[in-house]
Design a protein around this motif. Structure first.
Motif, short mmCIF file in Angstrom:
data_model
loop_
_atom_site.label_atom_id
_atom_site.label_comp_id
_atom_site.label_asym_id
_atom_site.label_seq_id
_atom_site.Cartn_x
_atom_site.Cartn_y
_atom_site.Cartn_z
N LYS A 16 64.90 -22.17 54.68
CA LYS A 16 64.41 -20.79 54.62
C LYS A 16 65.02 -20.04 53.43
O LYS A 16 64.32 -19.37 52.67
CB LYS A 16 64.74 -20.05 55.91
CG LYS A 16 64.18 -18.61 55.94
CD LYS A 16 64.64 -17.83 57.15
CE LYS A 16 64.00 -18.32 58.41
NZ LYS A 16 64.33 -17.45 59.58
N GLU A 17 66.30 -20.18 53.23
CA GLU A 17 66.99 -19.51 52.13
C GLU A 17 66.41 -19.91 50.78
O GLU A 17 66.09 -19.06 49.94
CB GLU A 17 68.48 -19.84 52.20
CG GLU A 17 69.29 -19.39 51.01
CD GLU A 17 70.68 -20.00 50.99
OE1 GLU A 17 71.33 -19.97 49.93
OE2 GLU A 17 71.11 -20.53 52.05
N HIS B 250 62.44 -19.02 50.46
CA HIS B 250 62.22 -17.59 50.29
C HIS B 250 62.61 -17.14 48.88
O HIS B 250 61.92 -16.33 48.26
CB HIS B 250 63.00 -16.80 51.34
CG HIS B 250 62.36 -16.83 52.69
ND1 HIS B 250 62.59 -15.87 53.65
CD2 HIS B 250 61.48 -17.69 53.26
CE1 HIS B 250 61.90 -16.14 54.75
NE2 HIS B 250 61.22 -17.26 54.53
N THR C 131 57.76 -17.04 50.99
CA THR C 131 58.32 -16.19 52.05
C THR C 131 57.64 -16.37 53.40
O THR C 131 58.13 -15.82 54.40
CB THR C 131 58.25 -14.72 51.63
OG1 THR C 131 56.89 -14.39 51.29
CG2 THR C 131 59.14 -14.45 50.42
N TYR D 26 57.58 -19.14 54.90
CA TYR D 26 58.29 -20.20 55.62
C TYR D 26 59.20 -19.62 56.70
O TYR D 26 59.98 -18.70 56.46
CB TYR D 26 59.13 -21.04 54.66
CG TYR D 26 59.87 -22.16 55.39
CD1 TYR D 26 59.25 -23.36 55.64
CD2 TYR D 26 61.18 -21.97 55.84
CE1 TYR D 26 59.90 -24.38 56.34
CE2 TYR D 26 61.85 -22.98 56.53
CZ TYR D 26 61.20 -24.18 56.77
OH TYR D 26 61.85 -25.17 57.46
N GLN D 27 59.08 -20.18 57.90
CA GLN D 27 59.99 -19.88 59.01
C GLN D 27 60.57 -21.19 59.53
O GLN D 27 60.03 -22.27 59.27
CB GLN D 27 59.24 -19.13 60.12
CG GLN D 27 58.63 -17.80 59.66
CD GLN D 27 59.66 -16.82 59.12
OE1 GLN D 27 60.77 -16.72 59.65
NE2 GLN D 27 59.29 -16.09 58.07
N ASP D 28 61.63 -21.11 60.27
CA ASP D 28 62.30 -22.33 60.75
C ASP D 28 61.35 -23.26 61.48
O ASP D 28 61.48 -24.49 61.40
CB ASP D 28 63.48 -21.95 61.65
CG ASP D 28 64.63 -21.31 60.88
OD1 ASP D 28 64.72 -21.53 59.65
OD2 ASP D 28 65.42 -20.57 61.50
N ASN E 259 58.48 -24.00 60.78
CA ASN E 259 57.63 -24.74 59.85
C ASN E 259 58.26 -26.04 59.36
O ASN E 259 57.64 -26.78 58.60
CB ASN E 259 57.26 -23.87 58.65
CG ASN E 259 56.46 -22.65 59.03
OD1 ASN E 259 56.76 -21.53 58.59
ND2 ASN E 259 55.46 -22.82 59.88
#
Length: 506
Positions: A467-468, A471, A476, A478-480, A482
């Protein structure tokens, strides 16, 4: 290209053509009643050769399904090509707008399971001693090969989807494969079991006519990679250093030659799929693959080398240290100089492609002389799946995490030294013994040494920084959740409620 490549490819090809009905049977979706070959107890050795052909398939290593799932989701590569070509793929994999109905999901799932089912059939025949005409040694090796490929495909599936159905038996009726998902831990248990079998069954080397056939080193290296995905430092260290200490592989081939035709099957190649072309079959997926066609320069005329998919980003370009020659061996700049000869145009730069990515993948670039002989699409280029440099970096990472910095530095330096060559002014030796600093150096080295290969996204996931990093690179969405893909809706529908969607996508 080397002669031995033709020999093994020809052997596989003749077997594949002979087993055409078997391949068709395995490639179709399981429904209704399955039928076998007229002589099911013969040709086990031939059927394992057919698995090598299946591994070159568009849907598992050589086409958009593989590149989308393994590569597009990282910050270093993107779908590329032009906006109108596969816009749904860009939205789903570049931008993380996951939809279970995306066609690439089903294609990737289906081909991995097709290979698994073929391996199950082979292993069943060996277990039931239905291998008339084969020696015990052939049976042992075939068992090792089938176990390796089954583990390889389950590793593909568990990384991509998490829980998936675990089928380790021969399928006679479609209903036998319609089973619920198995936990990821259980999938990995089977992977470990299969790779242990492969390690015990496969030879360390083959004679030249079998170049490209699986070895102990391939199995042990893949095992290290599966431990790496689990951050199992102890087992990852043991597996990777087992390979290193054997002394079977080396980094003598300069980096800029690895992905050329002359660099095929070099001393640092642990496993690569053999592809070739002939005058009669210049662009055949039976003996070659679409690996380079899909990634080739999307241009016109002499520069129409392919579709232009899987392109590098500026983030990839910026990752290299100043002077690192691996940059120019990985990134293909798609502008060319125009000279004033026979034209009124001045010297300058002119685009040769409408593609929207920053750089093409030079690791899929083809020899112009062979393009003239065969086709611009590069069907003859081998697919490198496991390289010794990767194993050294696995050894370095696990040694560092285990608190053995001296060993980690040594393995890291071997990779950097090959890249540095004779130029002592670039890529200085990493000397820090601070675990955090060394960790970052090893992670950086994986990124640039293995640039545009198959594992960057999965590295980000296992390090817990996806994620870090994504992004920061503008991805942006992307979430965990995914990290795992939704299961193909086609498979869920076909199961009639037995197969349940991943919870984040219900």
């Amino acid at each position: 290209m080397k002669l031995n490549k033709y020999i093994f490819a020809t052997l596989i090809t003749s077997t594949t053509l002979f087993l055409g009905s078997c391949s068709d049977f395995l490639d179709r979706s399981p429904q209704g009643q399955f039928t076998e070959d007229d002589n099911p107890n013969a040709l086990v050795n031939g059927k394992i050769y057919n698995v090598y052909t299946m591994m070159r398939n568009y849907n598992v290593t050589a086409g958009p399904p593989a590149f989308a799932i393994h590569c597009f989701r990282s910050e270093d590569s993107e779908k590329g090509s032009i906006a109108s070509d596969g816009s749904d793929v860009a939205e789903m994999y570049d931008d993380f707008v996951y939809t279970p109905t995306n066609g690439l999901l089903g294609a990737y799932w289906g081909q991995n399971y097709a290979i698994i089912y073929q391996c199950n059939e082979i292993l069943d025949a060996i277990a039931e001693k239905e291998t008339a005409g084969q020696t015990e040694t052939e049976d042992i090796i075939n068992k090792g090969e089938a176990s390796f490929f089954r583990a390889y495909c389950y590793f593909n599936l568990v990384r991509a989807f998490g829980e998936v159905p675990l089928v380790t038996y021969k399928i006679n009726d479609a209903s036998e494969a319609n089973i619920p998902k198995t936990s990821a831990d259980k999938i990995y248990e089977q992977i470990d079991k299969d790779l242990k079998t492969a390690e015990e069954s496969l030879p360390e080397t083959w004679s030249t006519e079998y170049t490209g056939r699986l070895t102990w080193g391939a199995a042990r290296s893949l095992h290290a990679r599966t431990y790496m995905m689990r951050n199992d430092w102890n087992n990852m260290y043991t597996a990777s250093t087992d390979v290193i200490k054997k002394g079977l592989y080396n980094l003598k081939t300069p980096y800029n030659e690895i992905f050329t035709d002359d660099g095929e099957n070099n001393g640092g190649s642990i496993f690569e799929l053999q592809c070739t072309a002939t005058a009669a079959l210049p662009q055949s997926t039976v003996i070659g693959s679409q690996f380079c066609e899909v990634q080739g320069v999307r241009g016109a005329g002499q520069w129409d080398l392919g579709w232009g998919w899987h392109m590098a980003t500026e983030y990839m370009a910026e990752a290299y240290e100043q002077g690192d020659p691996r940059k120019n061996s990985t990134l293909l700049y798609f502008r060319h100089s125009i000279t004033p000869e026979n034209t009124n145009e001045p010297y300058g730069e002119s685009p040769v492609s409408p593609a929207i990515g920053a750089y093409f993948n030079k690791k899929a670039y083809t020899d112009p002389a062979l393009r003239k002989e065969y086709t611009n699409k590069g069907f003859w280029v081998n697919i490198r799946l496991i390289r010794y440099a990767d194993v050294l970096l696995m050894g370095a990472e696990s040694a560092n995490e285990k608190g053995i910095p001296g060993e980690a530095i040594d393995y890291l330096e071997q990779v950097r030294a090959r890249a540095r060559g004779t130029n002592s002014n670039i890529l200085p030796k990493v000397t820090t013994t601070d675990q955090g600093e060394l960790r970052e150096a090893i992670r950086h080295e994986r990124r640039v040494e293995l640039g545009l290969e198959f594992d960057r996204f999965y590295d980000l996931v296992r390090w817990g920084i996806a994620k870090e990093v994504l992004h920061a690179a503008g991805k942006t969405n992307y979430q965990d959740k995914n990290a795992l893909l939704p299961l193909p809706q086609t498979e869920i529908d076909k199961s009639k409620g037995v197969l349940v969607q991943n919870p984040d996508y219900q």
